[in-house]
Each structure stands twice: as structure tokens, then as C-alpha cells.
Design a protein around this motif. Structure first.
Motif, PDB file in Angstrom:
ATOM      1  N   THR A 278      -9.531  -4.647  11.285  1.00  0.00           N
ATOM      2  CA  THR A 278      -8.403  -5.051  10.445  1.00  0.00           C
ATOM      3  C   THR A 278      -8.338  -4.129   9.241  1.00  0.00           C
ATOM      4  O   THR A 278      -9.371  -3.798   8.661  1.00  0.00           O
ATOM      5  CB  THR A 278      -8.566  -6.513   9.982  1.00  0.00           C
ATOM      6  OG1 THR A 278      -8.704  -7.355  11.135  1.00  0.00           O
ATOM      7  CG2 THR A 278      -7.382  -6.970   9.161  1.00  0.00           C
ATOM      8  N   MET A 279      -7.119  -3.731   8.870  1.00  0.00           N
ATOM      9  CA  MET A 279      -6.945  -2.809   7.740  1.00  0.00           C
ATOM     10  C   MET A 279      -6.350  -3.531   6.534  1.00  0.00           C
ATOM     11  O   MET A 279      -5.355  -4.235   6.638  1.00  0.00           O
ATOM     12  CB  MET A 279      -6.033  -1.641   8.105  1.00  0.00           C
ATOM     13  CG  MET A 279      -5.885  -0.646   6.966  1.00  0.00           C
ATOM     14  SD  MET A 279      -4.738   0.691   7.357  1.00  0.00           S
ATOM     15  CE  MET A 279      -5.060   1.816   5.988  1.00  0.00           C
ATOM     16  N   TYR A 280      -6.982  -3.329   5.393  1.00  0.00           N
ATOM     17  CA  TYR A 280      -6.490  -3.818   4.103  1.00  0.00           C
ATOM     18  C   TYR A 280      -5.878  -2.613   3.400  1.00  0.00           C
ATOM     19  O   TYR A 280      -6.577  -1.685   3.010  1.00  0.00           O
ATOM     20  CB  TYR A 280      -7.667  -4.393   3.317  1.00  0.00           C
ATOM     21  CG  TYR A 280      -7.388  -4.833   1.899  1.00  0.00           C
ATOM     22  CD1 TYR A 280      -7.185  -6.178   1.599  1.00  0.00           C
ATOM     23  CD2 TYR A 280      -7.377  -3.932   0.845  1.00  0.00           C
ATOM     24  CE1 TYR A 280      -6.970  -6.599   0.293  1.00  0.00           C
ATOM     25  CE2 TYR A 280      -7.161  -4.336  -0.457  1.00  0.00           C
ATOM     26  CZ  TYR A 280      -6.962  -5.675  -0.733  1.00  0.00           C
ATOM     27  OH  TYR A 280      -6.761  -6.085  -2.027  1.00  0.00           O
ATOM     28  N   HIS A 281      -4.555  -2.608   3.271  1.00  0.00           N
ATOM     29  CA  HIS A 281      -3.833  -1.462   2.700  1.00  0.00           C
ATOM     30  C   HIS A 281      -3.380  -1.829   1.288  1.00  0.00           C
ATOM     31  O   HIS A 281      -2.578  -2.742   1.094  1.00  0.00           O
ATOM     32  CB  HIS A 281      -2.632  -1.113   3.573  1.00  0.00           C
ATOM     33  CG  HIS A 281      -1.919   0.144   3.167  1.00  0.00           C
ATOM     34  ND1 HIS A 281      -1.142   0.217   2.024  1.00  0.00           N
ATOM     35  CD2 HIS A 281      -1.868   1.380   3.741  1.00  0.00           C
ATOM     36  CE1 HIS A 281      -0.643   1.436   1.918  1.00  0.00           C
ATOM     37  NE2 HIS A 281      -1.067   2.147   2.942  1.00  0.00           N
ATOM     38  N   LEU A 282      -3.906  -1.104   0.304  1.00  0.00           N
ATOM     39  CA  LEU A 282      -3.596  -1.372  -1.092  1.00  0.00           C
ATOM     40  C   LEU A 282      -2.653  -0.304  -1.642  1.00  0.00           C
ATOM     41  O   LEU A 282      -2.893   0.894  -1.479  1.00  0.00           O
ATOM     42  CB  LEU A 282      -4.889  -1.385  -1.915  1.00  0.00           C
ATOM     43  CG  LEU A 282      -4.722  -1.592  -3.426  1.00  0.00           C
ATOM     44  CD1 LEU A 282      -4.272  -3.017  -3.718  1.00  0.00           C
ATOM     45  CD2 LEU A 282      -6.023  -1.289  -4.168  1.00  0.00           C
ATOM     46  N   THR A 283      -1.570  -0.743  -2.267  1.00  0.00           N
ATOM     47  CA  THR A 283      -0.700   0.158  -3.027  1.00  0.00           C
ATOM     48  C   THR A 283      -0.893  -0.191  -4.497  1.00  0.00           C
ATOM     49  O   THR A 283      -0.383  -1.212  -4.974  1.00  0.00           O
ATOM     50  CB  THR A 283       0.782  -0.016  -2.636  1.00  0.00           C
ATOM     51  OG1 THR A 283       0.919   0.201  -1.231  1.00  0.00           O
ATOM     52  CG2 THR A 283       1.649   0.987  -3.385  1.00  0.00           C
ATOM     53  N   PRO A 284      -1.673   0.605  -5.226  1.00  0.00           N
ATOM     54  CA  PRO A 284      -2.041   0.238  -6.596  1.00  0.00           C
ATOM     55  C   PRO A 284      -0.909   0.472  -7.587  1.00  0.00           C
ATOM     56  O   PRO A 284       0.047   1.206  -7.312  1.00  0.00           O
ATOM     57  CB  PRO A 284      -3.228   1.167  -6.891  1.00  0.00           C
ATOM     58  CG  PRO A 284      -2.998   2.349  -6.035  1.00  0.00           C
ATOM     59  CD  PRO A 284      -2.318   1.847  -4.786  1.00  0.00           C
ATOM     60  N   SER A 285      -1.044  -0.148  -8.738  1.00  0.00           N
ATOM     61  CA  SER A 285      -0.033   0.016  -9.782  1.00  0.00           C
ATOM     62  C   SER A 285       0.063   1.468 -10.228  1.00  0.00           C
ATOM     63  O   SER A 285       1.123   1.924 -10.650  1.00  0.00           O
ATOM     64  CB  SER A 285      -0.378  -0.884 -10.975  1.00  0.00           C
ATOM     65  OG  SER A 285      -1.692  -0.628 -11.450  1.00  0.00           O
ATOM     66  N   GLU A 286      -1.041   2.222 -10.121  1.00  0.00           N
ATOM     67  CA  GLU A 286      -1.038   3.639 -10.511  1.00  0.00           C
ATOM     68  C   GLU A 286      -0.018   4.460  -9.727  1.00  0.00           C
ATOM     69  O   GLU A 286       0.474   5.472 -10.197  1.00  0.00           O
ATOM     70  CB  GLU A 286      -2.431   4.261 -10.298  1.00  0.00           C
ATOM     71  CG  GLU A 286      -3.424   3.986 -11.406  1.00  0.00           C
ATOM     72  CD  GLU A 286      -4.175   2.687 -11.221  1.00  0.00           C
ATOM     73  OE1 GLU A 286      -3.587   1.744 -10.640  1.00  0.00           O
ATOM     74  OE2 GLU A 286      -5.327   2.589 -11.663  1.00  0.00           O
ATOM     75  N   PHE A 287       0.304   4.023  -8.519  1.00  0.00           N
ATOM     76  CA  PHE A 287       1.220   4.790  -7.677  1.00  0.00           C
ATOM     77  C   PHE A 287       2.688   4.459  -7.946  1.00  0.00           C
ATOM     78  O   PHE A 287       3.571   4.934  -7.238  1.00  0.00           O
ATOM     79  CB  PHE A 287       0.876   4.572  -6.198  1.00  0.00           C
ATOM     80  CG  PHE A 287      -0.247   5.448  -5.740  1.00  0.00           C
ATOM     81  CD1 PHE A 287      -1.514   5.299  -6.273  1.00  0.00           C
ATOM     82  CD2 PHE A 287      -0.035   6.435  -4.807  1.00  0.00           C
ATOM     83  CE1 PHE A 287      -2.553   6.117  -5.871  1.00  0.00           C
ATOM     84  CE2 PHE A 287      -1.077   7.260  -4.398  1.00  0.00           C
ATOM     85  CZ  PHE A 287      -2.336   7.095  -4.932  1.00  0.00           C
ATOM     86  N   LYS A 288       2.913   3.655  -8.984  1.00  0.00           N
ATOM     87  CA  LYS A 288       4.286   3.356  -9.380  1.00  0.00           C
ATOM     88  C   LYS A 288       4.749   4.237 -10.540  1.00  0.00           C
ATOM     89  O   LYS A 288       5.889   4.138 -10.966  1.00  0.00           O
ATOM     90  CB  LYS A 288       4.411   1.875  -9.762  1.00  0.00           C
ATOM     91  CG  LYS A 288       4.089   0.919  -8.625  1.00  0.00           C
ATOM     92  CD  LYS A 288       4.150  -0.520  -9.081  1.00  0.00           C
ATOM     93  CE  LYS A 288       3.764  -1.468  -7.949  1.00  0.00           C
ATOM     94  NZ  LYS A 288       3.748  -2.883  -8.382  1.00  0.00           N
ATOM     95  N   PHE A 289       3.844   5.059 -11.067  1.00  0.00           N
ATOM     96  CA  PHE A 289       4.219   5.943 -12.165  1.00  0.00           C
ATOM     97  C   PHE A 289       5.113   7.073 -11.666  1.00  0.00           C
ATOM     98  O   PHE A 289       5.054   7.465 -10.498  1.00  0.00           O
ATOM     99  CB  PHE A 289       2.975   6.537 -12.838  1.00  0.00           C
ATOM    100  CG  PHE A 289       2.106   5.520 -13.536  1.00  0.00           C
ATOM    101  CD1 PHE A 289       2.676   4.443 -14.194  1.00  0.00           C
ATOM    102  CD2 PHE A 289       0.729   5.643 -13.535  1.00  0.00           C
ATOM    103  CE1 PHE A 289       1.883   3.497 -14.832  1.00  0.00           C
ATOM    104  CE2 PHE A 289      -0.073   4.710 -14.173  1.00  0.00           C
ATOM    105  CZ  PHE A 289       0.513   3.636 -14.821  1.00  0.00           C
ATOM    106  N   THR A 290       5.904   7.624 -12.579  1.00  0.00           N
ATOM    107  CA  THR A 290       6.734   8.782 -12.258  1.00  0.00           C
ATOM    108  C   THR A 290       5.902  10.048 -12.374  1.00  0.00           C
ATOM    109  O   THR A 290       4.803  10.042 -12.944  1.00  0.00           O
ATOM    110  CB  THR A 290       7.926   8.876 -13.214  1.00  0.00           C
ATOM    111  OG1 THR A 290       7.430   9.117 -14.550  1.00  0.00           O
ATOM    112  CG2 THR A 290       8.748   7.590 -13.204  1.00  0.00           C
TER     113      THR A 290
END
Length: 766
Positions: A247-259
């Protein structure tokens, strides 16, 4: 303020990291996002660079974020480069070798120019398109062949087609083409989305060391949710696969929302901030250090903004400063993973940089993640943990146990290094709940860790000052259950906890009004003496601290002798409890007596053994209490053969319930009778004892039932449960004074009335 100048677009350098030779291509001045899979130019330029260097095992494109292509992906490009070089250098593919008849030249010139364009330009930029176009060109030339009459022209055309077929055969053998072919249904020349099936780089902004695979896998989405971090949110998506058990836990962190502009600003801030290395003195108070560095980072970001003449609002600056803090003096992506309340364990294995981080999820069990920590990042964690703990961590002391406290979570950390872990550093972070576990939390239908009757029995045993060992394997929930026992102790009692690494919820309980003293002793795994106190001395010291309940985090070795001494002294006065690694009552005996060396007579100081372990159902594991066993005292040599272990409750896997035994229902319990003998209302009256145990269980269940009605999760948490426990004792005392006995029906009625009013009052406040 002098900021480092970025390199020209597609400048490059190579360097070694462990066994890898890394090719780093700089794309800061490029006007487009760098991507081998989506850009003809990027793929072509990467092949151009690979023509100049040898032995590359990893490729990184850098532009605010770093896009890293691992060994397998880099190897595809290295092979493509080799074929490209071969087709463009070997003489047999040159124009002079193709044209054998000068009169045939005018028929072939345009076609060969197209062939040359395909193998010299399109092949390195879009190899699948080049392959498809070559096949189409071959078909057209075969049609021409059928229309030729002149034998000399015919021979020349045949030779030209043979050369083209050889080029096609060579390209066809490239692994990249083979991997792409199963995905060509509906493919149109020039559509680069097909390369997503092969190229999926890990990604990270420059200011981060950890790499992430941002693309979602081709799997089944099991769950999607967000959790909050520093006024922002991280997105979690969990995938299963039809052809893979993992099973894969895929995280999209808040850091990747920066411009990109914000990334550039953070890169500049990190370069300046990295000049200051925190000292041991600063790490003595990690929370204070984080506050100081947060303010430094915030001021630094503001200065750079002013220098660059850009403006962000205060909330954005705070988010950027928090991200900068995490990826400088903090623990980077580990902090984000541990901020997810559904993540229980985070594990990092060696060799570092090659494997993803693994987690244990409360709903989905063991998962791998899309996060790959680099060696540089992992090394920095080891240094920080050494500074925070004040304990050695090197070849002489290759094991480190400590705790990590960050706003939003606390965690126990175990770290290993060489020679014990010869391939590199390894870590295990075990997240603690923000508040203690409680019996009502365990009773929820979605958890079902224990039954209401078990909760009543354990509450009765704790109230009557039993000596208890909680046994189980690793990750069986021993420490959490021990923490829930603390919640069941009346707040007027004094509690002393003894641990080598703080895991029991002593801070939360202190804030909730408990009289609790927490002692920290030397780790049992330490290889040499330091300034910390030996565990056995720590346990003996509690006997000089007055009338107290004693809780020992884990019984590992020689401190067990002192623990059993404490049990024998405290058996009639207060609860003494601890945890131990074993999976049966006899396993506890074997471990304590045969392995650790506690005398058999001292082992008799144990009243109750609670065994907790995971049970397996299909691919999932569920934690359960498997048995509650009393230890009788009338035996000499072997407690198993002489009937010393009497089960009071045993888990039934068919019903998934912890069920009472005949011995318990019939009152065949020496321990409970001994406890009853000290209470006027219970002495000689087993029915009264049993009714009180049932009453306690009904009251615990009543709390859960109210939660089910109003769906207010705080009702199950320690703050409310402790208040409910207090009221149970207050109501019981009032009923006893009024009716002269502990009338279960009256107590239960009054408790439910209080519960109803208290919850109503709580809801009105909301």
C-alpha cells in the motif's frame, strides 16, 4: 546582502554520493519547467550532456525544485545516448555508404535528409516518435522499391532500405522503446504524456534535502484526506494495487504549494541561514531553539523580500518561515509525517537515499511512501538527535533511544548506526497521541481493542492496587495501554513514572491535574556508563519518595529485580505496573525468571498479566487484548504445571471479543477475592464484586454511547474521561452513604444523569 548567481541554462556538473555518480544539470535560467518526460528540449539537452560524461547513475535537473531521476531511469537515457552515438558515428549509416548509384541520388536525397533528421535530432528528443517515423519512412521507401525498374536503382534502394531497417532494429532493442510499446494504443506522434509511464522523478525544492515522487501511481485510491500543519494543510492519498500487495501513502506537503518566486526566496534564506550551526547549548531546550530560529528565519525572509522588492502577507511569511525551520534545524518531512494524526510509526531504513520512508497507518497498516530522504538529510537527523538527547551515538554506541518533541506531536526515536547497521543509518519514530489513550477510546466499534466488561475489570483491578505487567510483542500497544491505566488512577493519588525514553503521557496528565513525578534513567541499551542514573537505582529511589503508584515504561533487564522489589513492597498500598516483551503469561515468567534472573519467589509479586498483541484478518492487523490472567501464589517450581496462571478473560477470534472465563464468572479468582477482602462492601460477597465490575463496564460503555449520539470526539479523550471517572467515585460514595451499600442500579442511574447533563452543557458551550 550578496546572493549567489545562478548558472547558465543546461550548465552541468557531476559528483559522487556514495556509490552513485550524479549528473546535475542547472536549469535556473530556463524559461520553462525542466522535465525529461514532458520536454523535447530537456530530453535532447540531457542526451547531449551524457555524450560528454560517462558512468552516470543518477540525473538531477535543478530549477528551484530538483527533479531527480534514479538509477533505472538514468540508465534508460544512458542506453539511448549510446545508441544515438552509434547511429550518428558509424560509417555504414552515412550518406556516402547509402548512395551506391549516383543516378539514384535524386530519388533518395530527400528521404535520407528525413532519415538523418530523425536519428540526429528527434531520436534524442523524442525517441518513440523517431522510431514511429522511421517505420513510416521504411514503409514509404518499400513502396518506392516496388515501382523501380532500373536494376541499378533497385539495388541502391534495397541497400538504403536495409540500412534503415538495421537502424530501426537497433532502436527497437532500446529498453526505453520496449517499455513504451505496451502503452502505444491511441498514441499520436509528439504526444509526450506517454513518457509518464517510464519517467517519474522524485522532486524537491532546492531548500529541501528530501525527495518526493509527486505523480500519483496507477492504482486504486483507498482514501484521501488533509491534515493541518502550521495554518496550512498537507494532502494524503492512499493507494492499493491490483498486482501488488503493498500500500502506498502519497503525501503532497504544504511546501509544494509555494510558487517558484517563493522557492527562490527560501533558497536564498537557507543559504544564509545555513552559515549558523546550532550548538549543543541551543539544543538543550529544543522548543525554545525552534522559536528563536523561527523568528530569525522570518526576519531573514523579510529582509530578502525587501532586497528583491517583493511583498507577501504576514500569513505567507509565517508559512515560509515554518518551512525554512523544518528544513534547517528541524527534521524536514519527518515532522510532516508525524503531524498526521493517523500515522503511528515512521521508519527509515538503510542504505539511505535508495529506499522510501515507510510508515504504519492506523487504518491501512504498513505502507511505503513517496518520500526518499537523502544521505545528507539522514546524517543531519543523527546529529540533531545526538545534540537533543545528550547521549552518545557513534561506532562505540551504535544505538540511540530518545524522544522528539515538536509542536503538534511527540515521538519516541530509536536510531542505529554502524557497525550494528553497516549499510547506513536507520531510524524508527513512534508517534505518541497528543493525549493519553482512554478505555472509552478503546471501546469504540472501529477500534474494539477491549470489551466494556474488560474495561470494568481492569478499572476494578487498578482501583484496588494490583501489581500489573502488560505483555506483548513489539508494536502491540503496551505503552499506550499502560498510559490508559494512568487515566484510571484517581487524581488524588501520587504517581511516579520511570522511563529511559519518555513515552507515557506525563505532561498531558500533569496538565489535567495529576500529581505525577517523571523520572528518566539511563537506557538499558547504552554500551557504557554516562551521567544518567541506572534504571535499577531509579526504581529503588521511588520507594523513598513516599506513598506512590509506580509505573515503569519497560522492563528490559536487571532493573526488573528492583521492579519486583517495588511490587512486593507496594502490593498492599498502591498500583505498580510496567510493560515487558512477551506474548503469553508463561512467556513473562520465562523472560523474567530465566532470562533476567528474578527469583521465582519475587515473580509471585505479580497479580495480573495483561497480554496485548495484533491479530490478523486478511491483509490487516488489529490490536487486541488477548487475555487477562491472574498469577496465584501457591506454587513452588513451575507456575504453568502447578496452575498458577488463571485466565479471567480470553480473546475469542471467532467473535473478535475478549470474553469472560468460567473461573471469573464463578468467582474462582484468588486475586479479586483478596482485593474484596479489603473492602467492607465486598468482603465475602462475590456477587457484590461481580456487580461492581459490571457496573464499571456499563459506565465506560455509557460514555461511548453518548459519543455515538453526539459525535463529539472530545468525550472520549482524557479530559472528559477523567471527569467521568471522578464523578463515578463521587456518586458511588454518595450512594453508599445514602443506602448503606454500593447499589449498582442507583449508581448507574445517577452516573447516566450526570453524563447527560454534562454533555448537554458541553454542547451548549460549542
Amino acid at each position: 546582502m550578496v546572493l549567489e548567481e545562478s548558472k547558465n541554462c543546461f550548465d552541468f556538473e557531476t559528483f559522487h554520493e556514495g556509490e552513485n555518480k550524479i549528473l546535475k544539470i542547472y536549469c535556473e535560467k530556463c524559461t520553462f519547467p525542466p522535465s525529461i518526460e514532458y520536454s523535447n528540449l530537456c530530453m535532447g539537452k540531457t542526451v547531449d550532456v551524457l555524450l560528454q560524461v560517462n558512468g552516470v547513475t543518477q540525473i538531477t535537473l535543478s530549477q528551484q525544485r530538483e527533479y531527480e531521476y534514479d538509477y533505472d531511469q538514468a540508465n534508460l537515457l544512458v542506453e539511448l545516448t549510446s545508441v544515438y552515438k552509434r547511429l550518428n558515428k558509424e560509417e555504414r549509416f552515412t550518406y556516402s555508404k547509402v548512395v551506391v548509384d549516383p543516378l539514384h541520388e535524386r530519388y533518395i536525397r530527400g528521404s535520407y535528409a528525413q532519415f538523418q533528421r530523425l536519428i540526429s535530432k528527434l531520436l534524442k528528443e523524442d525517441p518513440l516518435a523517431a522510431f514511429v517515423e522511421l517505420k513510416r519512412l521504411e514503409t514509404r521507401e518499400k513502396i518506392k522499391l516496388n515501382n523501380l525498374i532500373n536494376p541499378r536503382h533497385l539495388l541502391s534502394q534495397q541497400k538504403y532500405i536495409a540500412m534503415m531497417q538495421e537502424a530501426i532494429r537497433i532502436i527497437e532493442q532500446i529498453k526505453l522503446i520496449k517499455l513504451l510499446m505496451p502503452h502505444t494504443k491511441g498514441y499520436k506522434v509528439g504526444d509526450r504524456l506517454i513518457y509518464e509511464n517510464v519517467f517519474h522523478p522524485t522532486t524537491r525544492p532546492d531548500f529541501m534535502y528530501t525527495k518526493l515522487i509527486t505523480a500519483f501511481p496507477e492504482g486504486n485510491l483507498l482514501e484521501s484526506y488533509d491534515f493541518s500543519v502550521d495554518k496550512d494543510s498537507c494532502e494524503v492519498n492512499i493507494f492499493s494495487f491490483d498486482d501488488d500487495i503493498k500500500t502506498m501513502y502519497h503525501l503532497t506537503p504544504s511546501e509544494f504549494k509555494f510558487t517558484e518566486e517563493e522557492y527562490e526566496l527560501l533558497d536564498d534564506a537557507k543559504r544564509i541561514m545555513s552559515e549558523h550551526k546550532p550548538t549543543r547549548e541551543e539544543f538543550v531546550d529544543p522548543q525554545r531553539m525552534r522559536e528563536v530560529f523561527f523568528n530569525i528565519g522570518k526576519d531573514l525572509i523579510s529582509d530578502i523580500m525587501q532586497h528583491k522588492n517583493i511583498n507577501f502577507d504576514e500569513d505567507k511569511i509565517d508559512l515560509m518561515a515554518q518551512a525554512l525551520l523544518r528544513h534547517t534545524v528541524g527534521f524536514g518531512m519527518i515532522e510532516l509525517l508525524l503531524s498526521d494524526p493517523k500515522v503511528q510509526d515512521v521508519n527509515i531504513n538503510s542504505p539511505n537515499g535508495e529506499l522510501p520512508i515507510f510508515i504504519v497507518h492506523q487504518d491501512h497498516g504498513d505502507c511505503y511512501t513517496n518520500i526518499y530522504p537523502t544521505r545528507l538529510e539522514v546524517d543531519s537527523w543523527a546529529t540533531k538527535l545526538r545534540l537533543i538527547s545528550g547521549r552518545p551515538f557513534d561506532e562505540a554506541d551504535p544505538i540511540l533511544d530518545t524522544e522528539l518533541k515538536v509542536k503538534g506531536f511527540t515521538s519516541r526515536v530509536s536510531a542505529l548506526t554502524a557497525p550494528l547497521s553497516p549499510l547506513g543509518l536507520a531510524f524508527s519514530f513512534r508517534r505518541h497521541r497528543d493525549f493519553p489513550w482512554t478505555f472509552p477510546l478503546y471501546l469504540q466499534p472501529k477500534i474494539r481493542y477491549m470489551s466494556s466488561l474488560a474495561a470494568g475489570l481492569l478499572n476494578f483491578i487498578i482501583d484496588n492496587n494490583a501489581t500489573i505487567l502488560i505483555a506483548g510483542t513489539r508494536s502491540s500497544g503496551k505503552s499506550s495501554l499502560l498510559g490508559s491505566f494512568l487515566v484510571e488512577i484517581q487524581r488524588r493519588a501520587r504517581i511516579i513514572t520511570i522511563e529511559d525514553t519518555f513515552e507515557l503521557p506525563q505532561e498531558s496528565l500533569r496538565a489535567l491535574g495529576y500529581n505525577i513525578e517523571s523520572l528518566k534513567v539511563a537506557s538499558a541499551l547504552a554500551s557504557k556508563e554516562g551521567s544518567e542514573v541506572d534504571p535499577s537505582i531509579g526504581i529503588r529511589s521511588t520507594l523513598r519518595l513516599g506513598d506512590s503508584a509506580i509505573f515503569v515504561g519497560e522492563v528490559r533487564s536487571k532493573e526488573a529485580v528492583a521492579l519486583f522489589e517495588a511490587m512486593r513492597v507496594g502490593a498492599a498500598a498502591n498500583v505498580v505496573a510496567g510493560t515487558i516483551h512477551a506474548d503469553t503469561p508463561y512467556g513473562v515468567y520465562d523472560r523474567v525468571v530465566n532470562d533476567i534472573g528474578v527469583p521465582k519467589t519475587s515473580f509471585k509479586a505479580i497479580d495480573i498479566i495483561v497480554v496485548t498483541n495484533p491479530v490478523i484478518s486478511g491483509l490487516k492487523k488489529y490490536k487486541r487484548i488477548l487475555r487477562v490472567t491472574e498469577v496465584r501464589k501457591e506454587w513452588d517450581e513451575d507456575p504453568l504445571k502447578e496452575g498458577a496462571f488463571v485466565d479471567l478473560m480470553v480473546y475469542n477470534p471467532k467473535t473478535d471479543q475478549l470474553e469472560i472465563t468460567d473461573d471469573l464468572i464463578n468467582g474462582n479468582s484468588a486475586i479479586l477475592k483478596r482485593m474484596a477482602g479489603r473492602v467492607k462492601e465486598f468482603a465475602g460477597d462475590w456477587d457484590a464484586v461481580w456487580n461492581n465490575i459490571e457496573l464499571r463496564g456499563r459506565c465506560k460503555q455509557a460514555v461511548v454511547d453518548v459519543f455515538n449520539e453526539v459525535q463529539d470526539e472530545s468525550i472520549l479523550e482524557a479530559g472528559f474521561v477523567i471527569k467521568a471517572n471522578d464523578m463515578f467515585h463521587i456518586i458511588s460514595s454518595k450512594i453508599k452513604d445514602k443506602f448503606g451499600s454500593l447499589d449498582s442500579d442507583h449508581i448507574y442511574f445517577e452516573f447516566k444523569e450526570w453524563l447527560r447533563k454534562e454533555v448537554k452543557k458541553k454542547q451548549m458551550k460549542l
